[in-house]
Design an enzyme around this catalytic site. Structure first.
Site, short mmCIF file in Angstrom:
data_model
loop_
_atom_site.label_atom_id
_atom_site.label_comp_id
_atom_site.label_asym_id
_atom_site.label_seq_id
_atom_site.Cartn_x
_atom_site.Cartn_y
_atom_site.Cartn_z
N TRP A 166 0.86 -1.20 0.00
CA TRP A 166 0.00 0.00 0.00
C TRP A 166 0.89 1.24 0.00
O TRP A 166 1.84 1.31 0.78
CB TRP A 166 -0.88 -0.02 1.24
CG TRP A 166 -2.04 0.91 1.17
CD1 TRP A 166 -2.06 2.21 1.57
CD2 TRP A 166 -3.35 0.60 0.71
NE1 TRP A 166 -3.30 2.74 1.37
CE2 TRP A 166 -4.13 1.76 0.84
CE3 TRP A 166 -3.96 -0.56 0.18
CZ2 TRP A 166 -5.47 1.81 0.46
CZ3 TRP A 166 -5.29 -0.50 -0.19
CH2 TRP A 166 -6.03 0.68 -0.04
N HIS B 139 1.05 -6.45 5.82
CA HIS B 139 0.01 -6.51 4.78
C HIS B 139 0.63 -6.73 3.40
O HIS B 139 0.16 -6.18 2.41
CB HIS B 139 -0.82 -5.23 4.78
CG HIS B 139 -1.57 -5.01 6.07
ND1 HIS B 139 -2.92 -5.27 6.20
CD2 HIS B 139 -1.15 -4.57 7.28
CE1 HIS B 139 -3.30 -4.99 7.44
NE2 HIS B 139 -2.25 -4.56 8.12
N HIS C 66 -14.60 -3.05 5.92
CA HIS C 66 -13.90 -3.60 7.10
C HIS C 66 -14.84 -3.62 8.31
O HIS C 66 -14.84 -4.57 9.09
CB HIS C 66 -12.65 -2.77 7.43
CG HIS C 66 -11.46 -3.04 6.54
ND1 HIS C 66 -11.31 -2.46 5.31
CD2 HIS C 66 -10.36 -3.82 6.72
CE1 HIS C 66 -10.17 -2.87 4.76
NE2 HIS C 66 -9.58 -3.69 5.59
N ASP D 1 -6.09 -9.87 7.35
CA ASP D 1 -6.20 -8.77 8.31
C ASP D 1 -6.74 -9.30 9.63
O ASP D 1 -7.65 -10.13 9.64
CB ASP D 1 -7.19 -7.71 7.81
CG ASP D 1 -6.60 -6.78 6.78
OD1 ASP D 1 -5.44 -6.97 6.38
OD2 ASP D 1 -7.33 -5.84 6.37
N HIS E 182 -2.61 -11.78 2.25
CA HIS E 182 -2.53 -11.64 3.71
C HIS E 182 -3.91 -11.64 4.34
O HIS E 182 -4.91 -11.37 3.69
CB HIS E 182 -1.76 -10.36 4.09
CG HIS E 182 -2.48 -9.10 3.73
ND1 HIS E 182 -2.40 -8.53 2.48
CD2 HIS E 182 -3.30 -8.29 4.45
CE1 HIS E 182 -3.13 -7.44 2.45
NE2 HIS E 182 -3.70 -7.26 3.63
N HIS F 152 -6.69 -4.49 13.21
CA HIS F 152 -6.37 -3.56 12.12
C HIS F 152 -7.47 -2.51 11.94
O HIS F 152 -7.21 -1.40 11.50
CB HIS F 152 -6.19 -4.36 10.83
CG HIS F 152 -5.86 -3.55 9.61
ND1 HIS F 152 -4.83 -2.64 9.56
CD2 HIS F 152 -6.43 -3.52 8.37
CE1 HIS F 152 -4.78 -2.09 8.35
NE2 HIS F 152 -5.74 -2.60 7.62
N GLU G 175 -6.84 -10.69 1.60
CA GLU G 175 -6.64 -9.68 0.56
C GLU G 175 -5.36 -10.03 -0.22
O GLU G 175 -4.51 -10.75 0.28
CB GLU G 175 -6.49 -8.29 1.19
CG GLU G 175 -7.75 -7.86 1.95
CD GLU G 175 -7.53 -6.65 2.86
OE1 GLU G 175 -8.47 -5.86 3.02
OE2 GLU G 175 -6.43 -6.51 3.45
ZN LIG Z 1 -4.77 -5.71 4.85
#
Ligand SMILES: [Zn+2]
Length: 206
Positions: A16, A46, A158, A52, A50, A56, A170
């Site tokens: 990210w 991440h 989320h 979460d 992965h 998170h 993800e």
């Molecule tokens: Zn994530």
């Protein structure tokens, strides 16, 4: 047969924007005359495919080490979804496709190359997540870096996972996977305090 649905993780994989990139350092090297090779890695948790953890996206959420493993291992169904880039997948996008397993992996094709980042990947609508929950789904996986749109700050998807106590995967790679039922094997590492963990995600055909 086993089908690998994890991207290769090396220094060319994108994380990210702004997150810690993956870097491997070789500290002891047989190629330099040592009796063995030893390396370490530094990375966002991440990275690549992965899982979460609730910590998170919920202040008092549990860490990934405390997460039940049965989310990540068991019967799943892969669905191909026709959705435009940047759009949230709504229940209508299923086009009558049946959720026939407690884990659902959605192939959108909207984040085609984990080595070339694009912001306009597809994501999930809270309505879809709630709908899946009503049908007994415990985990949703997606072939994009997030279940929420790139620009989202409220992270509505989320939050839908949080209220239903569902798990997510993800960063999966699903280009080469046909629609149908499989066994999913994708347990996260037992990292205390971590808000996510990379997984080696694999599908086994029946
Ligand atoms: Zn994530």
């Amino acid at each position: 047969m086993l089908i690998d649905i994890s991207p290769l993780v090396d220094e060319s994989i994108n994380v990210w924007p702004g997150d810690t990139p993956f870097v491997q350092t070789v500290n002891v090297d047989m190629h330099a005359g040592a009796n063995l090779t030893l390396s370490d890695i530094r990375t966002s948790v991440h990275v690549g495919a992965h899982a979460d953890a609730p910590s998170h996206y919920v202040t008092d959420g549990i860490d990934i080490a405390s997460r039940r493993l049965d989310y990540y291992i068991g019967r799943c169904v892969v669905l191909h979804i026709r959705v435009r880039r940047g759009e949230r997948i709504a229940p209508d996008h299923l086009n009558g496709k049946v959720v026939s397993a407690p884990r659902v992996l959605l192939r959108t094709g909207t984040f085609p190359d984990p080595r070339r980042w694009n912001n306009d990947f597809a994501s999930l609508s809270p309505a879809l997540i709630d709908d899946f929950y009503q049908h007994g789904v415990m985990l949703i996986g997606i072939d994009t870096p997030s279940v929420d749109p790139f620009e989202s700050k409220d992270l509505e998807a989320h939050q839908a996972f949080a209220r239903n106590d569902m798990a997510m995967l993800e960063g999966l790679v699903l280009d080469h996977v046909e629609e149908g039922e499989y066994e999913l094997i994708a347990p996260p590492l037992r990292l205390r305090g971590a808000d996510a963990s990379p997984v080696r995600a694999v599908l086994r055909t029946f």
